[in-house]
Design a protein around this motif. Structure first.
Motif, PDB file in Angstrom:
ATOM      1  N   CYS B 248       0.827  -1.199   0.000  1.00 12.56           N
ATOM      2  CA  CYS B 248       0.000   0.000   0.000  1.00 12.56           C
ATOM      3  C   CYS B 248       0.867   1.258   0.000  1.00 12.56           C
ATOM      4  N   ASN B 249       1.983   1.215   0.709  1.00  4.89           N
ATOM      5  CA  ASN B 249       2.887   2.365   0.706  1.00  4.89           C
ATOM      6  C   ASN B 249       3.496   2.569  -0.677  1.00  4.89           C
ATOM      7  N   LEU B 251       2.198   1.671  -3.539  1.00  5.29           N
ATOM      8  CA  LEU B 251       1.134   2.182  -4.421  1.00  5.29           C
ATOM      9  C   LEU B 251       0.897   3.664  -4.147  1.00  5.29           C
ATOM     10  N   CYS B 252       0.880   3.993  -2.888  1.00  8.03           N
ATOM     11  CA  CYS B 252       0.655   5.373  -2.490  1.00  8.03           C
ATOM     12  C   CYS B 252       1.741   6.273  -3.083  1.00  8.03           C
ATOM     13  N   GLY B 253       2.986   5.780  -3.077  1.00  4.34           N
ATOM     14  CA  GLY B 253       4.091   6.522  -3.675  1.00  4.34           C
ATOM     15  C   GLY B 253       3.875   6.723  -5.174  1.00  4.34           C
ATOM     16  N   ILE B 254       3.418   5.674  -5.830  1.00  8.19           N
ATOM     17  CA  ILE B 254       3.163   5.753  -7.278  1.00  8.19           C
ATOM     18  C   ILE B 254       2.084   6.809  -7.556  1.00  8.19           C
ATOM     19  N   LEU B 255       1.023   6.777  -6.755  1.00  9.46           N
ATOM     20  CA  LEU B 255      -0.081   7.736  -6.942  1.00  9.46           C
ATOM     21  C   LEU B 255       0.421   9.155  -6.687  1.00  9.46           C
ATOM     22  N   ALA B 256       1.215   9.303  -5.645  1.00 10.24           N
ATOM     23  CA  ALA B 256       1.724  10.637  -5.316  1.00 10.24           C
ATOM     24  C   ALA B 256       2.624  11.142  -6.444  1.00 10.24           C
ATOM     25  N   VAL B 261      -2.406  11.846  -5.363  1.00 10.19           N
ATOM     26  CA  VAL B 261      -2.659  11.916  -3.916  1.00 10.19           C
ATOM     27  C   VAL B 261      -2.180  13.279  -3.428  1.00 10.19           C
TER      28      VAL B 261
END
Ligand SMILES: Cc1cc2nc3c(=O)[nH]c(=O)nc-3n(C[C@H](O)[C@H](O)[C@H](O)COP(=O)(O)OP(=O)(O)OC[C@H]3O[C@@H](n4cnc5c(N)ncnc54)[C@H](O)[C@@H]3O)c2cc1C
Ligand SMILES: Nc1ncnc2c1ncn2[C@@H]1O[C@H](COP(=O)(O)O)[C@@H](O)[C@H]1O
Lengths: 333, 261
Positions: B248-249, B251-256, B261
């Motif tokens: 999840c971290n 993925l969150c980095g990819i989105l950011a 994000v």
């Protein structure tokens, strides 16, 4: 028209459907490879001007009749059978959409020719016709041959939406048009009374930049708050696949896919959605697609850019927490 | 009012599908068969109509593994008569399936007249046609598909059917009866029936069998599967692996990184 590649041009409520352009794109390829003509067939009432939109075809056969004003599959099939009475095509491509569903089957049975559904590719070499089809909700791809090898015979192919990009089949110009009169039974066994417009939802999903979509894999209505929280963290909205809407967990205005909305958000997160072609039709053009599914073979992973094999109920809170943590760390991002 | 419901079993695609050794079909040993989802909705719609207008519901199902369960469940839900169509070779096409249904409907006592013939709009293995228009054509009845609601008029001679179009638009159609309708979704989700009731239906054991006659060989209509392979979807997406939190971290980095994000 004998031996040509034909495309049924769907017009509905004054517009040519997007999947028609996909069919024209595929039809163009097949016709060019075989050195034959591509003919579009437009049925309707007082819509001759729409033939201009079918410029990817070499010519258009236009069938005008009051009973063709609205799309009733049996009536349209009656008309097509008459169109082909004098000149049998090599292939009739029919878009597999909620507008034309059933027409291909009816034309096939009445002309006594094979029907192949879910086609995403076609090759013709000599007398052989080979189609590549998507089966079992997107889990299987099959190579399918039509007909007994006794000379080329027509086949009706149902086009899988997504087979080509619509833009490849879009061309506006004056195309040679042949008018084809047909005789249709006015007994009217089926009559459209009215359209029921979708109720406006509380949000316009087509304008959202981020969508969090849930499918049957979310298992229970009680898990929806977890989904809402992720959507909130992403600044987006919640939508769903058909079973979620049929169960009444989300309103019809939130359905994505063939019968629902077509959306192109910057981000589409598919949670517990298998990726059946009817769902994919509505979201395949999203900018970034992320899928979470417990089945590594779920077809959604073939349209997703990033995939996570796992339990959506575990991933959901963890992803929301990770996003909230990042936002807290970089409040101006 | 008499409603016929046509049921077909299909592989459960939530399970892994294995390809048979000849490469041309699914390996039947590994398949779990379930009732085609839209057929289940067709049954539910028939039961709702019976509750509203009275009458009788007759269910026909093509023989397949687990089909008895589906038929007993239909009986427990309220179907008046359940018939299993037997005697065909496995691996029939949809066009053949429609042929089996049509023959049995024509030959078996008490199946006609029917006011409505309901079946699912489309099954995941309907490669060479759809059952509803094929059966409709056989009996020269009106056909409409993608149905999500049916109301029979007081005269019993016409029905109003709601059909789905794209983008959430629906059409209300007047249909002369008898007619064949391909149901997408019943007006309510298919009812739940307690196991005890299904067991009770099993004990009373009232599945009838109807033998299919040999169909005329339509070789020229043949649609032959030359090769089947599993779609390997995971080869398309970049799969993120590891413990949930780490994934999840990432993925969150990819989105950011993409400003999402
Ligand atoms: C004419 C027609 C029109 C249609 N229109 C639409 C439409 O507009 N929109 C639409 O969506 N469908 C439409 N459908 C239906 C479509 O064919 C599929 O049946 C539907 O999209 C399946 O929805 P689903 O992916 O939620 O469910 P399923 O196919 O049942 O998939 C559920 C997924 O969840 C996964 N899963 C289960 N548990 C978990 C867990 N704990 N964690 C993670 N993953 C899990 C499973 O592996 C599976 O892949 C239409 C069908 C027809 C015939
Ligand atoms: N199951 C149904 N059968 C026939 N007509 C329906 C059905 N459901 C809704 N309608 C028609 O559609 C209209 C609007 O329906 P709705 O928007 O679903 O409330 C109603 O006034 C009915 O005429």
């Amino acid at each position: 028209m004998t031996g040509s590649i034909c495309v049924l041009a769907e017009q509905w409520r004054g517009r040519i459907s997007e999947v028609t352009y996909e069919a024209l794109a595929l039809g163009r390829e097949v016709a060019d490879r075989g050195g034959v003509q591509l003919t579009a067939i437009l049925t309707g009432c007082n819509c001759r001007e729409m033939t201009r939109m079918l410029g990817a075809a070499d010519s258009v056969v236009y069938v005008d009749h009051a009973l063709l004003a609205e799309m009733v599959p049996q009536t349209c099939a009656d008309a097509l059978v008459q169109v082909f009475a004098g000149a049998r095509p090599r292939v009739l491509l029919v878009p597999l959409t909620n507008i034309s569903l059933g027409i291909g089957t009816l034309v096939g049975i009445r002309m006594g020719v094979p029907v192949i559904n879910f086609c995403k590719d076609v090759t013709i070499s000599g007398d052989r016709l080979e189609a590549h089809c998507v089966m079992y909700g997107g889990k299987i791809e099959a190579t399918v041959e039509a007909g007994a090898p006794s000379g080329p015979q027509p086949a009706v192919l149902g086009l899988w939406p997504g087979a080509r990009t619509a833009d490849k089949g879009r061309a506006e110009r004056d195309v040679p048009v042949t008018d084809m009169p047909v005789v249709l039974d006015d007994a009217r066994a089926i009559r459209l009374c009215r359209y029921i417009e979708p109720e406006a939802g509380d949000v316009d999903l087509t304008k959202e930049e981020a969508l969090v979509a849930v499918g049957r894999g979310v298992q229970d209505r009680g898990n929806l708050p977890l989904v809402e929280e992720l959507a909130k963290a992403l600044g987006g909205a919640v939508c769903g696949s058909r079973p979620v809407i049929d169960q009444g967990w989300l309103p019809l205005s939130r359905q994505i896919g063939k019968s629902g909305l077509t959306v192109k958000p910057k981000l589409y997160v598919a949670l517990g959605i298998s990726g059946a072609p009817e769902h994919v039709e509505g979201m395949k053009d999203a900018g970034l697609i992320v899928a979470v599914n417990s089945d590594a073979h779920a077809p959604i992973f073939s349209v997703a850019h990033y995939g996570i094999v796992g339990d959506v109920l575990e991933t959901l809170p963890a992803l929301t927490a990770a996003i909230e943590a990042r936002k807290a760390a970089a409040p101006h991002a | 009012m008499h409603i016929l419901v046509l049921l077909k079993m299909v592989p459960d695609v939530v399970e892994d599908l294995e390809i048979a050794s000849d490469g041309k079909g699914l390996d039947l040993d590994y398949l779990r068969m379930i009732l085609s989802e839209s057929d289940d909705h067709a049954l539910e719609q028939a039961l709702l109509l019976k509750e509203r207008h009275g009458g009788k519901v007759t269910v026909l199902a093509l023989d397949a593994p687990e089909v008895d369960d589906a038929l007993f469940t239909a009986a427990a839900k309220g179907a008046d008569r359940v018939v299993k169509v037997v005697g065909m070779d496995a691996g029939f096409t949809t066009r053949q399936a429609a042929g089996f249904f049509s023959q049995v409907i024509a030959d078996q006592a008490g199946l006609l007249p029917a006011d409505l013939i309901l079946t699912g709009v489309q099954a995941i293995d309907d490669l060479d046609g759809l059952v509803a228009p094929l059966v409709a054509d056989e009996f020269r009845m009106p056909y409409l598909g993608i149905i999500t609601g049916i109301m029979v008029d007081a005269s019993g001679k016409t029905a109003r059917a709601i059909k789905e179009f794209p983008s959430g638009v629906r059409g209300e159609f007047e249909v002369k009866l008898p007619a064949v309708l391909g149901v997408q979704a019943a007006e309510k989700p298919p009812r739940y029936v307690p196991v005890a009731k299904v067991r009770a239906a099993m004990k009373s054991g009232k599945i009838e069998s109807a033998e299919v006659p040999t169909l005329v060989d339509g070789g020229w209509l043949a649609v032959n599967i030359m090769e089947m392979k599993r779609n390997e979807p995971a080869s398309q997406a970049e799969m993120l692996e590891g413990p949930t939190e780490q994934v999840c971290n990432t993925l969150c980095g990819i989105l950011a990184g993409r400003g999402l994000v």
